[in-house]
Design a protein around this motif. Structure first.
Motif, mmCIF file in Angstrom:
data_model
loop_
_atom_site.group_PDB
_atom_site.id
_atom_site.type_symbol
_atom_site.label_atom_id
_atom_site.label_comp_id
_atom_site.label_asym_id
_atom_site.label_seq_id
_atom_site.Cartn_x
_atom_site.Cartn_y
_atom_site.Cartn_z
ATOM 1 N N THR A 1 0.785 -1.239 -0.015
ATOM 2 C CA THR A 1 -0.036 -0.068 -0.046
ATOM 3 C C THR A 1 0.728 1.202 -0.067
ATOM 4 O O THR A 1 1.863 1.255 0.273
ATOM 5 C CB THR A 1 -0.960 0.212 1.198
ATOM 6 N N THR A 2 0.415 2.433 -0.471
ATOM 7 C CA THR A 2 1.039 3.608 -0.517
ATOM 8 C C THR A 2 0.312 4.638 0.507
ATOM 9 O O THR A 2 0.459 5.711 0.921
ATOM 10 C CB THR A 2 1.090 4.412 -1.721
ATOM 11 N N LEU A 3 -0.955 3.924 1.098
ATOM 12 C CA LEU A 3 -1.815 4.890 1.896
ATOM 13 C C LEU A 3 -0.851 4.990 3.422
ATOM 14 O O LEU A 3 0.110 4.307 3.784
ATOM 15 C CB LEU A 3 -2.859 4.097 2.453
ATOM 16 N N ASP A 4 -1.196 6.408 3.943
ATOM 17 C CA ASP A 4 -0.451 6.517 4.972
ATOM 18 C C ASP A 4 -1.035 5.741 6.506
ATOM 19 O O ASP A 4 -2.351 5.882 6.816
ATOM 20 C CB ASP A 4 -0.760 7.898 5.529
ATOM 21 N N VAL A 5 -0.205 4.827 6.733
ATOM 22 C CA VAL A 5 -0.900 3.820 7.658
ATOM 23 C C VAL A 5 -1.239 4.618 9.028
ATOM 24 O O VAL A 5 -1.957 4.041 9.959
ATOM 25 C CB VAL A 5 -0.013 2.505 7.917
ATOM 26 N N GLU A 6 -0.429 5.520 9.582
ATOM 27 C CA GLU A 6 -0.410 6.025 10.613
ATOM 28 C C GLU A 6 -1.779 6.859 10.619
ATOM 29 O O GLU A 6 -2.611 6.924 11.677
ATOM 30 C CB GLU A 6 0.490 7.042 10.855
ATOM 31 N N LYS A 7 -2.232 7.395 9.367
ATOM 32 C CA LYS A 7 -3.572 8.123 9.288
ATOM 33 C C LYS A 7 -4.809 7.234 9.337
ATOM 34 O O LYS A 7 -5.715 7.546 10.002
ATOM 35 C CB LYS A 7 -3.486 8.951 7.960
ATOM 36 N N VAL A 8 -4.719 6.186 8.561
ATOM 37 C CA VAL A 8 -5.644 5.188 8.470
ATOM 38 C C VAL A 8 -5.842 4.521 9.878
ATOM 39 O O VAL A 8 -7.131 4.421 10.501
ATOM 40 C CB VAL A 8 -5.133 4.009 7.877
ATOM 41 N N ALA A 9 -4.693 4.302 10.812
ATOM 42 C CA ALA A 9 -4.812 3.979 12.224
ATOM 43 C C ALA A 9 -5.572 4.719 13.063
ATOM 44 O O ALA A 9 -6.269 4.570 14.034
ATOM 45 C CB ALA A 9 -3.605 3.503 12.660
ATOM 46 N N VAL B 1 -10.138 2.511 6.139
ATOM 47 C CA VAL B 1 -9.415 2.627 5.078
ATOM 48 C C VAL B 1 -10.435 2.546 3.941
ATOM 49 O O VAL B 1 -11.447 1.675 3.573
ATOM 50 C CB VAL B 1 -8.501 1.356 5.225
ATOM 51 N N ASP B 2 -9.962 3.560 3.004
ATOM 52 C CA ASP B 2 -10.568 3.429 1.374
ATOM 53 C C ASP B 2 -9.589 2.888 0.563
ATOM 54 O O ASP B 2 -8.779 3.900 0.109
ATOM 55 C CB ASP B 2 -11.156 4.729 1.416
ATOM 56 N N PHE B 3 -9.430 1.873 -0.052
ATOM 57 C CA PHE B 3 -8.656 1.327 -0.988
ATOM 58 C C PHE B 3 -8.715 2.177 -2.350
ATOM 59 O O PHE B 3 -8.049 2.138 -3.052
ATOM 60 C CB PHE B 3 -8.651 -0.267 -1.055
ATOM 61 N N LYS B 4 -9.810 2.862 -2.594
ATOM 62 C CA LYS B 4 -10.017 3.556 -3.740
ATOM 63 C C LYS B 4 -8.910 4.549 -3.936
ATOM 64 O O LYS B 4 -8.712 4.879 -5.049
ATOM 65 C CB LYS B 4 -11.324 4.187 -3.819
ATOM 66 N N ASP B 5 -8.614 4.973 -2.776
ATOM 67 C CA ASP B 5 -7.381 6.229 -2.565
ATOM 68 C C ASP B 5 -5.946 5.595 -2.747
ATOM 69 O O ASP B 5 -5.029 6.188 -2.843
ATOM 70 C CB ASP B 5 -7.535 6.685 -1.211
ATOM 71 N N ASP B 6 -5.851 4.243 -2.700
ATOM 72 C CA ASP B 6 -4.665 3.646 -2.804
ATOM 73 C C ASP B 6 -3.993 3.630 -4.038
ATOM 74 O O ASP B 6 -4.912 3.854 -5.126
ATOM 75 C CB ASP B 6 -4.649 2.074 -2.225
ATOM 76 N N PHE B 7 -2.711 3.071 -4.322
ATOM 77 C CA PHE B 7 -2.040 3.270 -5.603
ATOM 78 C C PHE B 7 -2.858 2.529 -6.835
ATOM 79 O O PHE B 7 -2.910 3.043 -7.763
ATOM 80 C CB PHE B 7 -0.571 2.639 -5.563
ATOM 81 N N PHE B 8 -3.275 1.278 -6.634
ATOM 82 C CA PHE B 8 -4.098 0.525 -7.510
ATOM 83 C C PHE B 8 -5.446 0.713 -7.284
ATOM 84 O O PHE B 8 -6.151 -0.023 -8.114
ATOM 85 C CB PHE B 8 -3.505 -1.105 -7.542
ATOM 86 N N GLY B 9 -5.885 1.385 -6.570
ATOM 87 C CA GLY B 9 -7.437 1.626 -6.370
ATOM 88 C C GLY B 9 -8.135 0.432 -5.787
ATOM 89 O O GLY B 9 -9.249 0.328 -5.485
ATOM 90 N N LYS B 10 -7.394 -0.639 -5.169
ATOM 91 C CA LYS B 10 -7.970 -1.795 -4.559
ATOM 92 C C LYS B 10 -6.830 -2.656 -3.738
ATOM 93 O O LYS B 10 -5.639 -2.013 -3.741
ATOM 94 C CB LYS B 10 -8.488 -2.522 -5.627
ATOM 95 N N LYS B 11 -7.420 -3.379 -2.914
ATOM 96 C CA LYS B 11 -6.325 -4.003 -2.069
ATOM 97 C C LYS B 11 -5.614 -5.017 -2.781
ATOM 98 O O LYS B 11 -6.070 -5.942 -3.593
ATOM 99 C CB LYS B 11 -7.114 -4.797 -0.858
ATOM 100 N N VAL B 12 -4.429 -4.865 -2.678
ATOM 101 C CA VAL B 12 -3.381 -5.816 -3.194
ATOM 102 C C VAL B 12 -2.082 -6.199 -2.390
ATOM 103 O O VAL B 12 -2.155 -5.653 -1.297
ATOM 104 C CB VAL B 12 -2.492 -4.836 -4.456
ATOM 105 N N SER B 13 -1.500 -7.336 -2.741
ATOM 106 C CA SER B 13 -0.551 -8.012 -1.782
ATOM 107 C C SER B 13 0.578 -8.591 -2.499
ATOM 108 O O SER B 13 0.751 -8.631 -3.802
ATOM 109 C CB SER B 13 -1.219 -9.031 -1.039
#
Length: 461
Positions: A177-185, A190-202
């Motif tokens: 993820t490129t999301l700010d994990v501290e902000k998410v916590a 969490v909204d994965f639409k705001d993430d790099f790929f627009g969805k949850k990836v691993s």
């Protein structure tokens, strides 16, 4: 003068007798006897070369002999045959240049170190005999795998490391993820639409799912690369990052798949034993005294093919000797696997037709409705080495299995398409490469066959 590598000298030393040669390498030992000294020089080959240093011949004799182990040198001198010595030749130095000094705290001194200590110095430990042998064998085994499949017309493909699907359906994956994990916590959502790929990836646990569609274009493919498992398993056999080699074959059933597995394993072992003879002999002497016999047994044996249900019946007869309980439906533990391979058959065993509930969704359902056409290759001394199956080629059966396990059909739409456009009987398997290297070397801990191991609670480099 162009330098000559140690491996070349040992192969052709008679050709260089009484000739001047140039060597470069690192000091394994330096022994000074005032007017004469002996430098053990290693350039990365398993064997080192003894260099004789004479005080009367070298202007910088004192500078050279005061160097510490680990220092690097350039040596020019005459190759002298020594047929009565342990080494067949030595170098009588005419000149020695110090290329790089080594600090007095160089960690690999003459004394023998534990593997636990050596794990703390991953950048230095390959310079010692044990890890020099292990990583040379790792390299040669990887080449042998590529050689085997290329000689048989397989296409080498590179599957993605970042994935949006879980091949095994286990859920033990590292999230990317490129999301700010501290902000998410802090926000608690969490909204994965705001993430790099627009969805949850691993990070991928296997290249198989991505590989199968490519196989349906070429017929025979294999992938060989890093995979990742986020299992909290702090054992000698588990690492968070490891390499997998995964072939996929169209128009191939389970029996033909086992033929390929057996041929491949024997090919790689033979190649390593031929190309790494000195390393294998060293490991057989200092790490595992049964190594050569075990590898030879694998190469010369016909592998057993044993049904899971029959194996359970055999294990139940001696169930009291095991720590883990045995019953139909359980996934076998290492102690069960090693009993079958080491005590019952004394050679490798293909274990087939596992209960469907302990296997992945993509494995072909057998006619009994309870088992799948899965196969694990069990080998003496390790247990499971390879896991594979005939893949479920029937669209309706595959969809039913996906729904049964609560997976999302849309996550596998591109994979399912292979069953819509020219489906066929096809099979594949996955070889944990580090497990193979452990088997080839007799080394018991996966941390000691990886240069920079990544395990639970531990990462360096």
């Amino acid at each position: 003068m162009k330098r000559i590598e140690t491996r070349t000298l040992y192969k052709e030393y008679k050709k260089f007798a009484d000739q001047k040669v140039t060597l470069c390498g690192w000091a394994r030992t330096i022994r000074d006897s005032k007017n004469i000294a002996f430098l053990e020089l290693n350039d990365g080959a398993f064997k080192s070369v003894q260099v004789v240093l004479e005080k009367d011949k070298l202007n910088n004799y004192e500078e050279v002999v005061k160097q510490n182990v680990g220092a690097s040198f350039k040596v020019e001198g005459k190759l002298v045959l020594t047929p009565n010595a342990q080494q067949p030749f030595e170098i009588n130095a005419d000149s020695v240049e110090v290329l790089g000094e080594s600090s007095a705290d160089y960690p690999l001194q003459k004394k023998r170190h534990t593997v636990e200590f050596l794990r703390t110095i991953p950048t230095i430990r390959p310079r010692g005999n044990l890890f020099n042998a292990v990583f040379r064998i790792r390299s040669v085994a990887a080449y042998a795998i590529h050689k085997f499949f290329n000689e048989r017309g397989f296409v080498y493909v590179h599957t993605p490391i970042i994935t949006s699907s879980d091949c095994e359906g286990a859920g033990d994956m590292f999230q990317v993820t490129t999301l700010d994990v501290e902000k998410v916590a802090k926000e608690g959502k969490v909204d994965f639409k705001d993430d790099f790929f627009g969805k949850k990836v691993s990070l991928t646990v296997s290249g198989q799912i991505n590989e199968e569609p490519i196989t349906h274009a070429f017929g025979k493919t294999y992938t060989f690369g890093p995979t990742f498992r986020a299992e909290n398993s702090n054992t000698t056999r588990h690492a968070a990052e490891f390499w997998m080699m995964e072939p996929e074959i169209c128009f191939c059933d389970l029996d033909e798949l086992m033929d390929n597995e057996e041929e491949m394993v024997k090919y790689v072992i033979r190649y390593v034993m031929d190309e790494c003879h000195d390393e294998i002999e060293f490991l057989n002497k200092f790490v595992d005294t049964g190594l050569v016999d075990r590898l030879t047994n694998v190469v010369e044996s016909e592998f057993v093919r044993l049904d899971y249900t029959k194996a359970i019946e055999m294990l139940l007869k001696v169930k009291d000797r095991f720590v883990f309980p045995v019953e139909w439906g359980v996934d076998l533990q290492s102690e069960h696997e090693r009993y079958l391979t080491e005590e019952v058959y004394k050679k490798p065993v293909f274990l087939t037709n596992y209960p469907k509930d302990i296997k992945a969704f993509y494995m072909r359902l057998n006619d009994d409705g309870k088992t799948v056409a899965a196969v694990d290759l069990l080998v003496p001394g390790v247990g499971e080495l390879i896991g594979g199956s005939q893949r479920e080629e029937r669209l309706e059966k595959l969809l039913a299995r996906i729904h049964e396990l609560g997976l999302k059909e849309e996550d596998y739409s591109w994979y399912i398409d292979t069953r819509r456009y020219g489906t066929n009987v096809h099979s594949g398997y996955g070889l944990g490469f580090e497990r193979l290297v452990m088997y080839l070397t007799g080394v018991q801990n996966i941390r000691d066959v990886q240069l920079f191991p990544r395990t639970v609670g531990s990462i360096q480099g």
